[in-house]
Scaffold this motif. Structure first.
Motif, PDB file in Angstrom:
ATOM      1  N   ALA A  60      41.563   8.644  14.974  1.00 40.95           N
ATOM      2  CA  ALA A  60      40.823   8.735  13.679  1.00 40.95           C
ATOM      3  C   ALA A  60      39.662   9.071  13.872  1.00 40.95           C
ATOM      4  N   ARG A  61      38.836   9.720  12.908  1.00 41.53           N
ATOM      5  CA  ARG A  61      37.586  10.250  13.077  1.00 41.53           C
ATOM      6  C   ARG A  61      36.443   9.118  13.474  1.00 41.53           C
ATOM      7  N   PRO A  62      35.620   9.905  14.539  1.00 41.40           N
ATOM      8  CA  PRO A  62      34.889   8.704  15.043  1.00 41.40           C
ATOM      9  C   PRO A  62      33.759   8.256  13.946  1.00 41.40           C
ATOM     10  N   GLY A  63      33.335   6.909  14.159  1.00 42.61           N
ATOM     11  CA  GLY A  63      32.343   6.351  13.252  1.00 42.61           C
ATOM     12  C   GLY A  63      33.068   5.331  12.250  1.00 42.61           C
ATOM     13  N   LEU A  64      34.240   5.296  12.325  1.00 40.80           N
ATOM     14  CA  LEU A  64      34.953   4.143  11.131  1.00 40.80           C
ATOM     15  C   LEU A  64      34.557   3.114  11.534  1.00 40.80           C
ATOM     16  N   ASP A  65      34.435   2.001  10.592  1.00 41.81           N
ATOM     17  CA  ASP A  65      34.240   0.619  10.756  1.00 41.81           C
ATOM     18  C   ASP A  65      34.992  -0.233   9.860  1.00 41.81           C
ATOM     19  N   ALA A  66      34.605  -1.447   9.738  1.00 39.43           N
ATOM     20  CA  ALA A  66      35.707  -2.570   9.119  1.00 39.43           C
ATOM     21  C   ALA A  66      35.635  -2.193   7.645  1.00 39.43           C
ATOM     22  N   MET A  67      34.539  -1.360   7.107  1.00 36.30           N
ATOM     23  CA  MET A  67      34.127  -1.349   5.714  1.00 36.30           C
ATOM     24  C   MET A  67      34.853  -0.002   5.499  1.00 36.30           C
ATOM     25  N   SER A  68      35.379   0.860   6.162  1.00 34.69           N
ATOM     26  CA  SER A  68      36.034   2.022   5.956  1.00 34.69           C
ATOM     27  C   SER A  68      37.284   1.964   5.412  1.00 34.69           C
ATOM     28  N   PRO A  69      37.758   2.534   4.321  1.00 35.17           N
ATOM     29  CA  PRO A  69      38.936   2.697   3.815  1.00 35.17           C
ATOM     30  C   PRO A  69      40.215   2.856   4.645  1.00 35.17           C
ATOM     31  N   MET A  70      41.131   2.032   4.467  1.00 31.96           N
ATOM     32  CA  MET A  70      42.451   2.244   5.416  1.00 31.96           C
ATOM     33  C   MET A  70      42.950   3.601   5.437  1.00 31.96           C
ATOM     34  N   SER A  71      42.875   4.331   4.560  1.00 31.77           N
ATOM     35  CA  SER A  71      43.343   5.652   4.245  1.00 31.77           C
ATOM     36  C   SER A  71      42.622   6.658   5.363  1.00 31.77           C
ATOM     37  N   GLU A  72      41.377   6.239   5.660  1.00 31.78           N
ATOM     38  CA  GLU A  72      40.664   6.955   6.849  1.00 31.78           C
ATOM     39  C   GLU A  72      41.367   7.003   8.047  1.00 31.78           C
ATOM     40  N   ARG A  73      41.907   5.862   8.267  1.00 33.59           N
ATOM     41  CA  ARG A  73      42.764   5.516   9.658  1.00 33.59           C
ATOM     42  C   ARG A  73      44.227   6.121   9.886  1.00 33.59           C
ATOM     43  N   LEU A  74      44.342   6.662   8.572  1.00 36.19           N
ATOM     44  CA  LEU A  74      45.836   7.196   8.702  1.00 36.19           C
ATOM     45  C   LEU A  74      45.235   8.985   8.872  1.00 36.19           C
ATOM     46  N   ARG A  75      44.201   9.426   8.680  1.00 44.16           N
ATOM     47  CA  ARG A  75      43.878  10.799   8.896  1.00 44.16           C
ATOM     48  C   ARG A  75      43.549  11.070  10.322  1.00 44.16           C
TER      49      ARG A  75
ATOM     50  N   ALA B 131      42.314 -19.165  -3.347  1.00 37.49           N
ATOM     51  CA  ALA B 131      42.655 -18.077  -3.380  1.00 37.49           C
ATOM     52  C   ALA B 131      41.741 -16.995  -3.584  1.00 37.49           C
ATOM     53  N   SER B 132      40.528 -17.436  -4.508  1.00 33.53           N
ATOM     54  CA  SER B 132      39.341 -16.492  -4.780  1.00 33.53           C
ATOM     55  C   SER B 132      38.516 -16.574  -3.392  1.00 33.53           C
ATOM     56  N   LEU B 133      38.504 -17.744  -2.789  1.00 32.36           N
ATOM     57  CA  LEU B 133      37.628 -17.733  -1.625  1.00 32.36           C
ATOM     58  C   LEU B 133      38.433 -16.891  -0.613  1.00 32.36           C
ATOM     59  N   GLN B 134      39.588 -16.908  -0.441  1.00 35.67           N
ATOM     60  CA  GLN B 134      40.490 -15.929   0.692  1.00 35.67           C
ATOM     61  C   GLN B 134      40.428 -14.484   0.233  1.00 35.67           C
ATOM     62  N   GLY B 135      40.166 -14.516  -1.072  1.00 36.06           N
ATOM     63  CA  GLY B 135      40.079 -12.761  -1.404  1.00 36.06           C
ATOM     64  C   GLY B 135      38.644 -12.387  -0.983  1.00 36.06           C
ATOM     65  N   ALA B 136      37.587 -13.090  -0.923  1.00 34.86           N
ATOM     66  CA  ALA B 136      36.309 -12.765  -0.609  1.00 34.86           C
ATOM     67  C   ALA B 136      36.152 -12.911   0.998  1.00 34.86           C
ATOM     68  N   ILE B 137      36.607 -13.379   1.596  1.00 35.61           N
ATOM     69  CA  ILE B 137      36.473 -13.641   3.120  1.00 35.61           C
ATOM     70  C   ILE B 137      36.531 -12.356   3.890  1.00 35.61           C
ATOM     71  N   ARG B 138      37.580 -11.451   3.603  1.00 30.53           N
ATOM     72  CA  ARG B 138      37.794 -10.379   4.241  1.00 30.53           C
ATOM     73  C   ARG B 138      36.507  -9.194   4.062  1.00 30.53           C
ATOM     74  N   GLY B 139      36.151  -9.300   3.048  1.00 34.10           N
ATOM     75  CA  GLY B 139      34.816  -8.288   2.711  1.00 34.10           C
ATOM     76  C   GLY B 139      33.610  -8.874   3.574  1.00 34.10           C
ATOM     77  N   LEU B 140      33.744 -10.314   3.571  1.00 39.29           N
ATOM     78  CA  LEU B 140      32.354 -10.694   4.394  1.00 39.29           C
ATOM     79  C   LEU B 140      32.733 -10.622   6.117  1.00 39.29           C
ATOM     80  N   GLY B 141      33.805 -10.692   6.516  1.00 41.95           N
ATOM     81  CA  GLY B 141      34.012 -10.582   7.708  1.00 41.95           C
ATOM     82  C   GLY B 141      34.100  -8.824   7.873  1.00 41.95           C
ATOM     83  N   GLY B 142      34.261  -8.139   7.230  1.00 37.81           N
ATOM     84  CA  GLY B 142      34.143  -6.701   7.241  1.00 37.81           C
ATOM     85  C   GLY B 142      32.896  -6.368   7.377  1.00 37.81           C
ATOM     86  N   ALA B 143      32.005  -6.738   6.537  1.00 37.00           N
ATOM     87  CA  ALA B 143      30.299  -6.507   6.713  1.00 37.00           C
ATOM     88  C   ALA B 143      29.764  -6.918   8.059  1.00 37.00           C
ATOM     89  N   CYS B 144      30.047  -8.071   8.310  1.00 35.36           N
ATOM     90  CA  CYS B 144      29.688  -8.598   9.869  1.00 35.36           C
ATOM     91  C   CYS B 144      30.180  -7.846  10.835  1.00 35.36           C
TER      92      CYS B 144
END
Lengths: 303, 155
Positions: A60-75, B131-144
Motif C-alpha cells: 500500500a502507499r507509504p505513510g498509512l496509519d491506524a486511522m487511515s481508511p481500510m480502502s487505502e490498504r486495498l490500493r 456495546a457502545s464502549l466496544q464501538g468507541a475503543i477501536r477509534g481510541l486504539g487507532g489514535a494511539c
C-alpha cells in the motif's frame, strides 16, 4: 602457454554454464498447476488470505496509519522503501493496473511469483518479498487470493527501481541464494492439534512473522535454528522482540493482534501497527490459532 | 605496570560513563519523565476501558464513565512544555520520542487532536452500555497507534 590460456577459457565457460544451470528460475510443478486450475476460486475466502498474508503492509502507499481508511490498504500502489544492509528495496505497484501493476497476469503467473519468487519474464525476485514463506501456502489459497485480487482497484503509479549494490544487483545470482535458503518444509513439526496446525499455517505460510522476528545470516537467509527468537530490525534501528513476548498468554496475543493493545494497555506502533491492522480483519479463531502456535513455541524467550 | 594501566583505564572509563549513568539513574530529563508519566496515566485509564471491551473485566457503567472522563482530561491538558526541543531519542537516553515530533510539529499536533477527539467520543458513550464502549475503543486504539507509528521508535 597457449594450452594454459585455452584451459582458462574452458574453465570460464564451464563455470558460466554451471552458474546459469544452477540459477535457472523454477517453474511450478504440474501438480500445483493442476490444483490451482481445478479449485473453484472464492474471492471471499481470498480476502481473508489477503489480510492474513499482509500484502498491503508493504505494497500500500507509504505513510498509512491506524486511522487511515481500510480502502487505502486495498490500493496496492507500491512505493514504500526498505533500507537493508543489501541495499534499498522499493515495493512495486501490484495493483490491478495492466501496465504498471499486475492486472495483466494469469493465475499461473501470479502463483509462480508468490510461491517461487519468479516473475512472468523469468527474473528472480529479491527475498525482501517473502516468497520463501508463501511457498508453503496451499494452491487453493493462492487461487482464492487471485480471485479476490480481481476486485482490487487499478492504480497507475509507476514502480520505482531497487537500489542494490554489486553483486546483489545481478538478479540471476539470486538463484544461488534460493539454493541455499529456499526451504519449503515447515519449521515447527506437525502435531495432531488442529488449532496448532492452523496457527502454524497462518504464521509459517501466510503471516511471514519470521521475516522480522528471526535473525538472518550474512547473506540474508533466515537462521532457522533461532526461529522467531528476536532479531535486529532488518530495516532500521532497534530490535524486533522474541515471540511470544515474555509473560504474554494466548489471550493477550489474540487481543493484541485484534486491537493493538498490549497486556499493560500500551498501544502498538512501528511497522507492527500495520500487521495488527491487517490481522484485525481475519477471523477471531484465526487470531486465536496464531496465539496458540506462538505460546506453544517456547515458554520464556530471551529478548 | 599492568595494574597501573588498568587503574588509569578504569578511571578514564568511569569518568566517561558517569554522565550517562547519572542521567539514567534518577536524573532523567524532567520533560521526559513528565510525558512518560502522562502516557502511563492514559494507559491506566485505557486499561479499564479496554479490559471491559475485551471481556476481561465485568462492565461497570460508573467505572467506565470515570475512566473515560479521566482519559478525556488527560488528553486535554497542555503538554507542550513536556515536548521540549532537544529531548528526542537521538539526543537523549531513556526516550523513544522520534525527531519527527519536532520536524513535523503540525502532524504531531494533529495526532494529539485525533486522540482528544477519540477520547471525547469514548467519554460520550462509555457509561451507556458495553456495546457502545466496544464501538468507541477501536477509534481510541487507532489514535494511539497512529501516533506511535509515526512518532515513537519501536523497541
Amino acid at each position: 602457454m597457449r594450452r594454459l590460456a585455452g584451459l582458462a577459457i574452458a574453465v570460464a565457460i564451464l563455470g558460466l554454464a554451471g552458474f546459469f544451470l544452477l540459477t535457472r528460475p523454477a517453474s511450478l510443478p504440474p501438480e500445483t498447476l493442476a490444483r490451482l486450475q481445478a479449485h473453484p476460486a472464492d474471492p471471499v475466502a481470498g480476502q481473508s488470505v489477503f489480510w492474513a498474508a499482509g500484502c498491503s503492509s508493504c505494497h500500500a502507499r507509504p505513510g498509512l496509519d491506524a486511522m487511515s481508511p481500510m480502502s487505502e490498504r486495498l490500493r496496492l500502489t507500491g512505493g514504500d522503501e526498505f533500507a537493508t544492509p543489501f541495499g534499498t528495496f522499493r515495493a512495486p505497484n501490484i495493483s490491478m493496473d495492466p501496465e504498471q501493476g499486475i492486472g495483466g497476469w494469469t493465475l499461473a503467473q501470479f502463483a509462480r511469483a508468490v510461491m517461487l519468487g519468479v516473475g512472468p519474464d523469468g527474473a528472480h525476485y529479491y527475498p525482501a518479498f517473502p516468497f520463501t514463506t508463501y511457498s508453503r501456502a496451499t494452491p487453493e489459497d493462492i487461487a482464492d487470493l487471485w480471485a479476490f485480487w480481481q476486485s482490487l482497484p487499478a492504480d497507475p503509479t509507476p514502480s520505482l527501481a531497487h537500489e542494490v549494490g554489486f553483486p546483489f544487483s545481478i538478479r540471476r545470482g539470486l538463484g544461488l541464494w534460493k539454493l541455499l535458503n529456499f526451504n519449503q518444509d515447515y519449521v515447527v513439526p506437525a502435531s495432531d492439534a488442529p488449532v496448532l496446525m492452523r496457527g502454524r499455517y497462518l504464521v509459517e505460510a501466510l503471516g511471514h512473522c519470521t521475516e522480522c522476528h528471526t535473525p538472518r545470516g550474512i547473506l540474508g537467509g533466515l537462521a532457522l535454528s533461532n526461529w522467531l527468537a528476536g532479531a535486529p530490525n532488518p530495516v532500521g534501528q532497534g530490535r524486533i522482540p522474541a515471540l511470544p513476548p515474555q509473560g504474554w498468554s494466548a489471550e493477550d496475543i489474540a487481543a493484541y493482534l485484534q486491537s493493538g493493545f498490549t497486556p499493560s494497555f500500551d498501544v502498538v506502533g512501528g511497522s507492527m501497527a500495520d500487521v495488527v491492522t491487517n490481522l484485525s480483519q481475519i477471523a477471531a479463531e484465526d487470531r486465536a490459532a496464531i496465539a496458540s502456535y506462538l505460546v506453544a513455541l517456547r515458554s520464556s524467550p530471551n529478548r | 605496570m599492568f595494574h597501573r594501566a588498568f587503574l588509569i583505564a578504569s578511571i578514564a572509563v568511569g569518568a566517561l560513563s558517569t554522565p550517562a549513568l547519572a542521567q539514567t539513574a534518577g536524573q532523567m530529563d524532567p520533560n521526559i519523565t513528565a510525558r512518560q508519566s502522562l502516557m502511563r496515566l492514559q494507559a491506566y485509564n485505557i486499561g479499564v476501558l479496554g479490559g471491559m471491551a475485551q471481556g476481561r473485566m465485568a462492565y461497570d457503567a460508573e467505572a467506565a464513565e470515570s475512566a473515560a472522563q479521566n482519559l478525556l482530561h488527560l488528553t486535554q491538558i497542555n503538554s507542550r512544555r513536556m515536548w521540549a526541543e532537544g529531548t528526542d531519542n537521538s539526543a537523549m537516553e531513556g526516550t523513544r520520542a522520534l525527531p519527527a515530533i519536532w520536524a513535523t510539529p503540525d502532524e504531531f499536533a494533529a495526532a494529539g487532536a485525533a486522540l482528544a477527539s477519540a477520547a471525547s467520543a469514548m467519554a460520550a458513550v462509555a457509561g451507556t452500555d458495553l456495546a457502545s464502549l466496544q464501538g468507541a475503543i477501536r477509534g481510541l486504539g487507532g489514535a494511539c497507534g497512529a501516533c506511535h507509528q509515526a512518532f515513537r521508535q519501536p523497541e
